[in-house]
Design a protein around this motif. Structure first.
Motif, PDB file in Angstrom:
ATOM      1  N   GLY A   8       0.789  -1.222   0.000  1.00 57.24           N
ATOM      2  CA  GLY A   8       0.000   0.000   0.000  1.00 57.24           C
ATOM      3  C   GLY A   8       0.822   1.274   0.000  1.00 57.24           C
ATOM      4  N   PHE A   9       1.852   1.330   0.847  1.00 57.29           N
ATOM      5  CA  PHE A   9       2.653   2.550   0.963  1.00 57.29           C
ATOM      6  C   PHE A   9       4.071   2.405   0.412  1.00 57.29           C
ATOM      7  N   GLY A  10       4.467   1.204   0.027  1.00 60.19           N
ATOM      8  CA  GLY A  10       5.777   0.995  -0.586  1.00 60.19           C
ATOM      9  C   GLY A  10       6.939   1.027   0.369  1.00 60.19           C
ATOM     10  N   VAL A  11       6.688   0.806   1.652  1.00 53.61           N
ATOM     11  CA  VAL A  11       7.768   0.911   2.626  1.00 53.61           C
ATOM     12  C   VAL A  11       7.989  -0.405   3.378  1.00 53.61           C
ATOM     13  N   GLY A  12       7.039  -0.813   4.184  1.00 53.09           N
ATOM     14  CA  GLY A  12       7.240  -1.926   5.099  1.00 53.09           C
ATOM     15  C   GLY A  12       7.192  -3.296   4.474  1.00 53.09           C
ATOM     16  N   SER A  13       5.999  -3.778   4.187  1.00 53.78           N
ATOM     17  CA  SER A  13       5.875  -5.157   3.721  1.00 53.78           C
ATOM     18  C   SER A  13       6.481  -5.358   2.332  1.00 53.78           C
ATOM     19  N   SER A  14       6.456  -4.354   1.496  1.00 59.86           N
ATOM     20  CA  SER A  14       7.062  -4.526   0.167  1.00 59.86           C
ATOM     21  C   SER A  14       8.581  -4.657   0.269  1.00 59.86           C
ATOM     22  N   MET A  15       9.187  -4.052   1.278  1.00 57.92           N
ATOM     23  CA  MET A  15      10.633  -4.200   1.491  1.00 57.92           C
ATOM     24  C   MET A  15      10.957  -5.641   1.888  1.00 57.92           C
ATOM     25  N   ILE A  16      10.140  -6.223   2.737  1.00 57.94           N
ATOM     26  CA  ILE A  16      10.332  -7.620   3.148  1.00 57.94           C
ATOM     27  C   ILE A  16      10.169  -8.539   1.936  1.00 57.94           C
TER      28      ILE A  16
END
Length: 91
Positions: A8-16
């Protein structure tokens, strides 16, 4: 080849998810660039495949770029299966 990991925001879960995709690519000896991004940026991005949650899959499926849903971002077996599916579909 270029893959996007999208949340959604391109920070947390997408980094993982990005880190998991990178590990799988190394394991498969794939030369792939992997970026993480938010859903808005993903709509106009140039890439070969998008990996995201099942919840965001439908919103991203409106383009010619294949979208692969991942339930557990740290599950390398699941991520590997999705990457291999992409590779198989490219033949």
């Amino acid at each position: 080849m270029k893959f996007l990991a999208v949340c959604g925001f391109g920070v947390g879960s997408s980094m993982i998810l990005r880190m998991s995709i990178e590990k799988v690519c190394r394991e498969l000896n794939l030369d792939a660039e992997v970026e993480n991004t938010d859903i808005s940026s993903a709509h106009g991005a140039q890439c070969d495949a998008i990996f995201t949650s099942a919840e965001l899959q439908a919103e991203l499926q409106n383009s010619d770029i294949p979208v692969y849903p991942i339930k557990k971002y740290m599950d390398l077996a699941e991520v590997k299966e999705a990457v291999q599916k992409f590779l198989e579909e490219q033949k």
